[in-house]
Design an enzyme around this catalytic site. Structure first.
Site, short mmCIF file in Angstrom:
data_model
loop_
_atom_site.label_atom_id
_atom_site.label_comp_id
_atom_site.label_asym_id
_atom_site.label_seq_id
_atom_site.Cartn_x
_atom_site.Cartn_y
_atom_site.Cartn_z
CG PHE A 138 -4.59 -3.39 -1.14
CD1 PHE A 138 -3.66 -4.27 -0.63
CD2 PHE A 138 -5.94 -3.65 -0.92
CE1 PHE A 138 -4.05 -5.38 0.10
CE2 PHE A 138 -6.35 -4.76 -0.21
CZ PHE A 138 -5.40 -5.63 0.32
CE LYS A 156 -15.19 -6.00 -0.47
NZ LYS A 156 -16.25 -6.55 0.37
CG ASP A 157 -8.20 -3.59 2.81
OD1 ASP A 157 -8.77 -4.50 2.18
OD2 ASP A 157 -7.35 -3.80 3.68
NE ARG A 158 -9.12 6.28 6.19
CZ ARG A 158 -8.74 7.06 7.20
NH1 ARG A 158 -8.52 6.52 8.39
NH2 ARG A 158 -8.59 8.35 7.01
CE LYS A 160 -3.91 -2.15 2.41
NZ LYS A 160 -4.81 -2.07 3.58
#
Length: 361
Positions: A35, A98-100, A29
């Site tokens: 990502f 979900k990823d930030r 990231k």
């Protein structure tokens, strides 16, 4: 881990890897674009952007939108959608978190009965915040785990090992998968969620909020404190699973079911009332492992949480990779719900999450 170590808050948050050691270090990231996550929900196939088609296809009380977001976590977006749509936060559904610090594409459902004529205007308003990639109507709210999984495209930077070493490890990952650990983010910074879990009154998890289902939404110990307790309780359950899996990885039995496992594949316990549904050798091993942390095990003695099973192996489907001109590595794969991309990659790489340093600045 001993009882004394757990009591002191020194929770193990890095577990054994399948090959005994990681083969390289890498940066994760470095930028959100490194990502990418795309949610796969076969119920709603890919379609043209809503701005290019008249109206919204489908029928039902729920408006379902596939949004692309960067820098916002799922729960924040859900809250903002509720405000924009003029509905309760409970009326916004989604399949998973979900990823930030990523570019993610996922579905949300908004409960808007009898308001189909207003869909286009609402979509235009939402599009000012996040790109709306698809839209349709559905008869039901989206709930956790409704999706088939997630497709990942991830770029790693600053890889420390030679290409042939990395590729050999990736070939092994492609064939055998990786230990299906819960990711460390579930346990909070330094295991803080586990520290809080050992101070939960287990009986409170069985009580609803003062207004019953309306306020507590039917979850144990309804209300804000109840939701926090459920978070800590889930962290405890996940950590115990990781400890059982770690013992299987250490002895090399994580891919083969033991006598007494209730499934035909290798699984581990999601602890509940009565402990584990495994018997014989598998059940005894699991009880022995969990007994080493009685503070967490005691949480499950008075709750009505049914024991469940979780696969010990996470398999990245369709895994492929290519080297970038700058020496970075791009990986492409699909994971089932509840499996973590960072956990898969951490079986090979010592990952440094660069988004954390950006966030701290």
């Amino acid at each position: 881990m001993s009882e004394a170590e757990a009591s002191a808050g020194n929770w193990r948050l890095d577990w054994p890897v399948s090959a005994g050691a990681r083969v390289a270090s890498a940066h994760l990231k470095t930028a959100p674009e490194d990502f990418r996550v795309g949610e796969v929900l076969e119920e709603f196939p890919e379609q043209a952007e809503p701005s290019s088609v008249p109206g919204v296809a489908g029928e039902g009380e729920h408006l379902c939108l596939r949004l692309e977001k960067t820098g916002d976590n799922t729960e924040f977006v859900a809250g903002e959608l509720a405000t924009l749509a003029g509905c309760r936060s409970f009326d916004v559904g989604f399949c998973g978190l979900k990823d930030r610090h990523a570019v993610t594409s996922q579905w949300f459902s908004l409960y808007r009965p009898g308001m189909m004529e207003e869909d286009t205007a609402l979509i235009a308003q939402i599009s000012e915040r996040w790109p709306v990639k698809s839209a349709c109507r559905s008869v039901r709210k989206l709930r956790r785990g409704d999706h088939q999984g997630n497709h990942f495209t991830i770029r790693l930077r600053q890889i420390s090992a030679d290409r042939d070493v990395v590729e050999s490890a990736l070939e092994r990952l492609k064939i055998q998968g990786a230990p299906n650990y819960f990711g460390p983010q579930r346990f909070g910074f330094g295991g803080g969620n586990l520290d809080r879990a050992i101070h939960i009154d287990p009986s409170a998890l069985n009580r609803r909020g003062g207004q019953g289902k309306r306020r507590g939404r039917g979850k144990p110990g309804g209300g804000r404190d109840g939701r926090k307790n459920v978070l800590y309780f889930s962290a405890a359950r996940s950590w115990l699973f990781n400890e059982v899996l770690a013992s299987r990885v250490a002895e090399g039995s994580w891919r083969t079911p033991l006598p007494g496992e209730p499934t035909e594949t290798a699984t581990g316990p999601l602890w509940g009332d009565g402990g584990t549904s495994a018997s014989s050798e598998a059940g005894q091993r699991e009880r022995d492992t969990v007994a080493q942390t009685p503070e967490l095990a005691s949480l499950f003695m008075t709750t009505r949480m049914k024991p469940e099973r979780r696969p010990l192996v996470a398999m990245p489907e369709g895994l492929s990779w290519s080297w970038l001109d700058d020496g970075g590595l791009e990986l492409d794969f699909f994971l089932q719900p509840g499996q973590y991309a960072t956990t898969i990659l951490s079986d090979i790489f010592e990952l440094e999450d660069m988004s954390l340093s950006h966030h701290n600045k």
